[in-house]
Design an enzyme around this catalytic site. Sequence first.
Site, PDB file in Angstrom:
ATOM      1  N   SER A  54     -19.105 -11.380   0.000  1.00 22.50           N
ATOM      2  CA  SER A  54     -17.831 -10.951   0.577  1.00 22.50           C
ATOM      3  C   SER A  54     -17.473  -9.502   0.270  1.00 22.50           C
ATOM      4  CB  SER A  54     -16.692 -11.874   0.139  1.00 22.50           C
ATOM      5  OG  SER A  54     -16.254 -11.608  -1.170  1.00 22.50           O
ATOM      6  N   LYS A 158      -7.184 -11.886  -6.836  1.00 23.34           N
ATOM      7  CA  LYS A 158      -8.201 -12.177  -7.841  1.00 23.34           C
ATOM      8  C   LYS A 158      -7.853 -11.381  -9.098  1.00 23.34           C
ATOM      9  CE  LYS A 158     -13.155 -12.435  -8.756  1.00 23.34           C
ATOM     10  NZ  LYS A 158     -14.536 -12.210  -8.260  1.00 23.34           N
ATOM     11  N   GLU A 281      15.314   8.530  -2.161  1.00 20.42           N
ATOM     12  CA  GLU A 281      14.829   9.892  -1.946  1.00 20.42           C
ATOM     13  C   GLU A 281      13.311   9.900  -1.768  1.00 20.42           C
ATOM     14  OE1 GLU A 281      16.186  12.250  -5.195  1.00 20.42           O
ATOM     15  OE2 GLU A 281      18.312  11.984  -4.720  1.00 20.42           O
TER      16      GLU A 281
END
Length: 311
Positions: A54, A158, A281
Amino acid sequence: MVLGTGGTIAGRAAIAGDNLGYVAGQVEVGELLADVPIPEGITWAAEQVCNLDSKDMSHAHWRALASRCQQLLDDPGVRGIVITHGTDTLEETAFFLGELLMAHKPVVLTCAMRPASSPVPDGPQNLRDALTVAVADGARGVLAVCAGTIHRARQVRKVHTYRLDAFSSGESGPVGFVEEGRIRRICAWPEVLAPRLSAQRLPAADLWPSVQIITSHAGADTALVDALVQAGGVDGIVVAATGNGTVHESLQEALAKAQAAGIAVVRATRCADGAVLSSGEDRCPHAFDLSPVKARISLMLHLMDSRHRPA
């Protein structure tokens, strides 16, 4: 329907006891299911979308996965979807799908920290738990199930390199737990909202906006931002900022130049918990509670939507 994408859960090592020196994405999803005691009453079918580590997941893989998931969600004969996935980028894929799918049925990502060849693999139990969640009454949304814990796609991260219980939902906590085939839910299933984009109408992956991540840190300089601006082709930058979205002064100047050049800039925090709160800001917008990798996906989809929105 069980969709396979690879990962450690589908990994094999040359030596059965080796839980580190394995190759991910070696076992087909149908073979994985053959080793799982399927909860009673479930009829399943499996498809292999891809089979890879992956860490190498690409936009093209995401596009194919999202499209197939939406087709299955629209099929009245499908009760739920389980996706086997590697742990390294599971949180990114889960968030991506969560932003794109009209998930009125459960879409459950699951994984493993030990390969399929391990003497004591954790994948079969995780897969069984994911199947249990996928057919649970009232379950919906994109979820992740690992080590008996049910996480929402937006919150899951994870958090450990090798423990079996490697994922967390941070301050928000998990949806619940799978305990001996029963779900103990401690909060509501995710709310199903209209998707930001249609999964079926995503442009080709090579047309997606380019969004890069840089990190603010002590001693940061302008080199990386300057290089991205000069190289061209970058549409957005996510800053993994310190604390409450603060950015080193040198980096801030470079980011202002990037904004002036038409590059979208978003701040996310490096902190594992908490959200970026506006000071009133701010020089560039923040990603609230999204991690840098999820903020990158969010900005990419925002830019994609802007490009394809009718004038």
